[in-house]
Design a protein around this motif. Structure first.
Motif, PDB file in Angstrom:
ATOM      1  N   ALA A 152     -24.867 -14.010  26.397  1.00  0.00           N
ATOM      2  CA  ALA A 152     -25.753 -12.828  26.431  1.00  0.00           C
ATOM      3  C   ALA A 152     -24.963 -11.532  26.560  1.00  0.00           C
ATOM      4  CB  ALA A 152     -26.751 -12.953  27.580  1.00  0.00           C
ATOM      5  N   ILE A 194     -33.174 -15.763  28.414  1.00  0.00           N
ATOM      6  CA  ILE A 194     -31.773 -16.043  28.786  1.00  0.00           C
ATOM      7  C   ILE A 194     -31.748 -17.316  29.633  1.00  0.00           C
ATOM      8  CG2 ILE A 194     -31.874 -14.553  30.850  1.00  0.00           C
ATOM      9  CD1 ILE A 194     -28.932 -13.773  30.276  1.00  0.00           C
ATOM     10  N   LYS A 225     -32.980 -15.911  38.027  1.00  0.00           N
ATOM     11  CA  LYS A 225     -32.170 -15.273  36.971  1.00  0.00           C
ATOM     12  C   LYS A 225     -31.421 -14.038  37.494  1.00  0.00           C
ATOM     13  CE  LYS A 225     -33.641 -17.880  33.398  1.00  0.00           C
ATOM     14  NZ  LYS A 225     -34.729 -17.618  32.484  1.00  0.00           N
ATOM     15  N   ILE A 285     -28.226 -17.631  24.931  1.00  0.00           N
ATOM     16  CA  ILE A 285     -29.303 -16.980  24.172  1.00  0.00           C
ATOM     17  C   ILE A 285     -29.587 -17.881  22.975  1.00  0.00           C
ATOM     18  CG2 ILE A 285     -29.115 -14.572  24.925  1.00  0.00           C
ATOM     19  CD1 ILE A 285     -27.217 -14.009  22.619  1.00  0.00           C
ATOM     20  N   GLY A 294     -26.545 -18.033  30.907  1.00  0.00           N
ATOM     21  CA  GLY A 294     -26.336 -16.899  30.006  1.00  0.00           C
ATOM     22  C   GLY A 294     -26.514 -17.233  28.544  1.00  0.00           C
ATOM     23  N   LEU A 306     -35.045  -8.513  25.178  1.00  0.00           N
ATOM     24  CA  LEU A 306     -34.674  -9.625  26.058  1.00  0.00           C
ATOM     25  C   LEU A 306     -35.578  -9.581  27.280  1.00  0.00           C
ATOM     26  CD1 LEU A 306     -32.789 -11.854  27.262  1.00  0.00           C
ATOM     27  CD2 LEU A 306     -31.186 -10.046  27.881  1.00  0.00           C
ATOM     28  N   THR A 339     -28.419 -12.006  35.559  1.00  0.00           N
ATOM     29  CA  THR A 339     -28.796 -10.641  35.170  1.00  0.00           C
ATOM     30  C   THR A 339     -27.775  -9.636  35.674  1.00  0.00           C
ATOM     31  OG1 THR A 339     -31.108 -11.267  35.252  1.00  0.00           O
ATOM     32  CG2 THR A 339     -30.655  -8.929  35.301  1.00  0.00           C
TER      33      THR A 339
END
Ligand code: GLP
Length: 238
Positions: free
Chosen positions: A218, A131, A200, A137, A135, A193, A204
């Protein structure tokens, strides 16, 4: 979305390697989706170690990488093609691997070709994701709309700055990339993931709010039925 919190980055990598071991045992001809960035490096080391010990066999498996800078020559040390060979493909016996061609003359045709290859392989069985701080992907950057298929994307300032650490001061850093779209990521049967490090922790916690923030790509993973997030304590804000 299942969350597994590990004590350390090394544990994250070992746990993820166990998932690969199970996957290859269940389906030796698995189609693996693979990621770049610093996060998967420890996993790739662990997979290579287990392969050299005779614990893993990739001879029937094939892979598709999420993304590649564009334009970039595949032999360029900062290309994801080079990264994957150095970190994994030169160390294991994978049958076939595909990465979007950073030197394709026509990027749109390359995206169409790449999607057709993934479809022909029957889609992805196990998709590995990291990630971005914002955010992202693959290179699906925060946007108001997200293409389903592979596409040419303009990288955001955040990603350019975050990835500048890999480029030398006089080295040209591409500001565009080819990335797998949300469609093939979502059609993956399982998604893994990996998240590591205190940097992060903010993104998260946003991801685990259980809200689909449309400006955090994400967050769309919250809709997928089989996502496992393997995270270290630092990224979990501990
Ligand atoms: C790049 C890749 C992503 C990756 C991200 C995070 O931008 N395109 O697939 O997830 O970096 O990288 P890192 O693991 O180094 O934080």
């Amino acid at each position: 979305m299942k969350k597994i919190v590990c004590d350390s980055y090394e544990d994250v990598c070992r746990y993820a390697a166990d998932v690969y071991a199970l996957q290859l045992k269940d389906k030796p001809d698995s189609v693996l989706g693979l990621a770049t960035g610093s996060t998967p490096v420890g996993l790739y080391d662990e997979l290579a170690r287990r392969y050299s010990n005779g614990e893993l066999d990739f001879s029937k498996a094939q892979s598709f990488n999420l993304d590649e800078y564009y334009p970039i020559d595949p032999s360029h040390p900062q290309s994801y093609d080079y990264f994957m060979r150095e970190n994994l493909f030169n160390k294991i016996n994978i049958a076939k691997f595909q990465i979007p061609k950073g030197d394709a003359k026509d990027p749109v045709a390359e995206c169409v070709r790449y999607d057709a290859l993934i479809d022909k392989a029957g889609g992805i069985d196990l998709m590995l994701l990291g990630i971005g701080l914002n955010g992202h992907i693959g290179f699906n950057e925060p946007a108001v709309s997200y293409p389903v298929g592979t596409y040419l994307v303009s990288l955001t300032e955040s990603s350019i700055v975050a990835n500048s650490r890999f480029f030398g001061p006089d080295e040209h850093q591409p500001t565009t990339a080819l990335t797998m779209g949300i469609g093939h990521i979502f059609r993956s049967k399982k998604i893994l993931l990996l998240i590591s490090g205190a940097a992060k922790a903010d993104i998260t916690s946003k991801l685990f709010e259980g809200i689909i923030h449309t400006d955090i790509p994400a967050c769309m993973l919250l809709l997928h039925p089989n996502v496992t997030v393997i995270i270290d304590k630092a990224a979990n804000g501990e």
